[in-house]
Design a protein around this motif. Structure first.
Motif, PDB file in Angstrom:
ATOM      1  N   ARG A  12       0.832  -1.211   0.000  1.00 52.04           N
ATOM      2  CA  ARG A  12       0.000   0.000   0.000  1.00 52.04           C
ATOM      3  C   ARG A  12       0.867   1.262   0.000  1.00 52.04           C
ATOM      4  N   GLN A  13       2.009   1.198   0.664  1.00 46.89           N
ATOM      5  CA  GLN A  13       2.906   2.347   0.727  1.00 46.89           C
ATOM      6  C   GLN A  13       3.777   2.468  -0.523  1.00 46.89           C
ATOM      7  N   ARG A  14       4.320   1.365  -0.987  1.00 48.29           N
ATOM      8  CA  ARG A  14       5.331   1.402  -2.041  1.00 48.29           C
ATOM      9  C   ARG A  14       4.806   1.073  -3.438  1.00 48.29           C
ATOM     10  N   GLY A  15       3.669   0.404  -3.538  1.00 42.71           N
ATOM     11  CA  GLY A  15       3.065   0.088  -4.830  1.00 42.71           C
ATOM     12  C   GLY A  15       3.969  -0.716  -5.748  1.00 42.71           C
ATOM     13  N   SER A  16       4.132  -0.256  -6.966  1.00 39.12           N
ATOM     14  CA  SER A  16       4.871  -0.982  -8.003  1.00 39.12           C
ATOM     15  C   SER A  16       6.327  -1.222  -7.625  1.00 39.12           C
TER      16      SER A  16
END
Length: 169
Positions: A104-108
């Motif tokens: 959720r924080q870092r995504g891809s």
């Protein structure tokens, strides 16, 4: 199953055997770890049974297929699937919960780097699906991470041959 049997499968069924075995590994099903399977594909390519690039692309396609299956299970089954999984494998709860927050924080970027970490690289697909990560972003970041991981191992088998198997075994 021994390494000789795996090589016989490779010889008999070619790229299909590589695809199926790598797919099973990416689905976290019992079998051989990537550190054995991928170098075998590289060795097989070095011996002229398949070109290097097709061997690598087959492993990437299998890895992405397995990752997308787990993503889909996480996406569709969501919390229910995750709870059943964690009930069956309670020791993985901290890792999964940490990965959900991290995704959720870092995504891809988080997916890409997770695909480079043993054990986490296959498990991260479930929390990515549970968190409803954008499918295109997930697919691109997974493909890149899988490509780097598989390139290292298939390349090791291709360039270092049987010596790499002795190291990983």
């Amino acid at each position: 199953m021994t390494l000789d049997i795996l090589m016989q499968y490779f010889t008999r069924y070619g790229g299909i055997a590589i695809f199926v075995i790598v797919l099973l590994e990416y689905l976290n099903l019992p079998g051989f770890p990537a550190g054995v399977i991928m170098p075998l594909a590289g060795i097989w390519a070095a011996k002229g049974n398949i070109a290097f690039l097709p061997a690598l692309l087959i492993t990437v396609a299998a890895g992405l297929t397995g990752s997308l299956i787990l993503y889909y299970l996480g996406y569709k089954g969501g919390e229910l699937f995750l709870q059943k999984y964690l009930n069956k494998f309670p020791k993985q709860r901290p890792v999964i919960e940490e990965k959900l927050a991290w995704i959720r924080q870092r995504g891809s970027i988080g997916i890409f780097f997770s695909k480079l970490i043993p054990m986490i690289r296959t498990l991260v697909s479930i929390p990515a699906g549970v968190s409803k990560m954008n499918l295109i972003q997930y697919t691109v970041s997974s493909t890149l991470g899988i490509f780097v991981w598989n390139l290292f191992f298939v390349g090791a088998g291709y360039f270092m041959g049987d010596a790499v198997l002795n190291y990983f075994m």
